[in-house]
Design an enzyme around this catalytic site. Structure first.
Site, PDB file in Angstrom:
ATOM      1  N   ARG A 100       0.811  -1.217   0.000  1.00 32.71           N
ATOM      2  CA  ARG A 100       0.000   0.000   0.000  1.00 32.71           C
ATOM      3  C   ARG A 100       0.841   1.262   0.000  1.00 32.71           C
ATOM      4  O   ARG A 100       0.516   2.216  -0.711  1.00 32.71           O
ATOM      5  CB  ARG A 100      -0.951  -0.023   1.200  1.00 32.71           C
ATOM      6  N   LYS A 135       2.792  24.811  -3.417  1.00 27.23           N
ATOM      7  CA  LYS A 135       1.560  24.249  -2.857  1.00 27.23           C
ATOM      8  C   LYS A 135       1.620  22.725  -2.962  1.00 27.23           C
ATOM      9  O   LYS A 135       0.861  22.085  -3.689  1.00 27.23           O
ATOM     10  CB  LYS A 135       0.345  24.808  -3.581  1.00 27.23           C
ATOM     11  N   LYS A 167       5.658  38.811  -2.808  1.00 27.15           N
ATOM     12  CA  LYS A 167       4.226  38.733  -3.077  1.00 27.15           C
ATOM     13  C   LYS A 167       3.498  39.895  -2.407  1.00 27.15           C
ATOM     14  O   LYS A 167       4.127  40.769  -1.806  1.00 27.15           O
ATOM     15  CB  LYS A 167       3.693  37.379  -2.605  1.00 27.15           C
ATOM     16  N   GLU A 197       5.426  39.592  -7.648  1.00 23.38           N
ATOM     17  CA  GLU A 197       4.047  39.322  -8.050  1.00 23.38           C
ATOM     18  C   GLU A 197       3.307  40.645  -8.238  1.00 23.38           C
ATOM     19  O   GLU A 197       3.351  41.511  -7.360  1.00 23.38           O
ATOM     20  CB  GLU A 197       3.356  38.489  -6.972  1.00 23.38           C
ATOM     21  N   ASP A 218      -0.469  37.910 -11.600  1.00 22.95           N
ATOM     22  CA  ASP A 218      -1.413  37.207 -10.748  1.00 22.95           C
ATOM     23  C   ASP A 218      -2.857  37.432 -11.192  1.00 22.95           C
ATOM     24  O   ASP A 218      -3.371  38.553 -11.159  1.00 22.95           O
ATOM     25  CB  ASP A 218      -1.238  37.675  -9.299  1.00 22.95           C
TER      26      ASP A 218
END
Length: 281
Positions: A100, A135, A167, A197, A218
């Protein structure tokens, strides 16, 4: 460096086996003789791109180095539903205990590689390269970014020390784009790129004036991205970002951007349907 030789990957696999087996595989230990030998095949249930067989091998090696795994499809190669991807043979208890963990990672990584390959194919003929984001699933970043490469994509920065990415919250906290870029330029090694960004053309122009190496657009429309590319005019790399997994990637690539970053490649990809079936010999 081979993915399975990275210490954190080895540690991850040990942790995964401990999590799954715990104090022992009670079903296997109670039903399968200790000297039983298993022969099985990894079978694809759908079309895809393979990634993770080296991880399967490493899982078995941690349990029993005598388990043999013969792989028929190379990493990064396409396969079709019904294809036998690999065959495994060895002590049945060991194979079942590692089944598994190996399958989970194989299915997940192949899902990422398959989704990446589809995205790469969508922008074929354009200069845009497909990349992922940070992410990623905590603990699985090495594997997930490796899977993106297997699918034909390129990697974004691996972690926070790999590059400067200014950012929206950095801009607010630093007091503006100019201040943020100047501070980063003064503190970061000359080998690191500085990316900013931006959300509109005014921010874009400010980032260019500040000397950004890469401009991240963005959540802009394709018309806005095309205009942004014209304004940049080759003075910086241009990256399209923001729900790109939901966009027509060919239309995005037509704007002339250099990179298209897709968080969905790692944070919400569907696992491939691959099974391990034992066979009588």
């Amino acid at each position: 460096m081979k993915i399975t030789s990275i210490p954190s990957v080895q540690s991850l696999l040990r942790t995964a086996l401990e999590e799954d087996a715990g104090g022992g595989d009670i079903t296997t230990l109670s039903t399968i003789p200790a000297d039983a030998v298993a022969h099985g095949r990894y079978i694809a249930k759908e079309d895809g791109v393979l990634c993770g067989m080296d991880i399967v091998r490493a899982v078995f090696d941690l349990l029993d180095s005598d388990i043999a795994l013969q792989v028929f499809v190379q990493e990064g190669a396409a396969f079709q539903a019904g294809d036998v991807l690999a065959e495994v043979s060895g002590n049945a208890q060991s194979v079942l205990t590692g089944e598994r963990v190996g399958l989970n990672l194989l299915q997940h990584m192949s899902g990422i590689a398959t989704a990446t390959a589809k995205a790469v194919s969508s922008v074929s003929g354009y200069k845009a390269k497909i990349t992922e984001t940070r992410k990623t699933t905590p603990g699985l970043r090495y594997l997930e970014k490796y899977a993106v490469r297997c699918g034909g994509g390129v990697n974004h920065r691996f972690n926070l020390s790999d590059g400067v990415l200014i950012k929206d919250n950095h801009i607010v906290a630093a007091g503006g784009i100019h201040k943020a870029v100047a501070a980063a330029r003064a503190a970061a090694p000359h080998t690191l790129k500085i990316e900013v960004e931006v959300e509109n053309m005014d921010m874009l122009k400010e980032a260019l004036e500040a000397g950004a190496d890469i401009i991240m657009l963005d959540n802009m429309s394709c018309d806005e991205m095309q205009k942004a590319v014209e304004i940049v005019n080759g003075c910086a790399l241009v990256e399209a970002s923001g729900n790109m997994g939901e966009k027509d990637l060919a239309q995005v690539a037509q704007t002339g951007v250099d990179l298209i970053s897709i968080g969905a490649l790692t944070h919400s990809v569907r696992a491939m349907d691959i099974s391990l079936k034992f066979k009588l010999v």
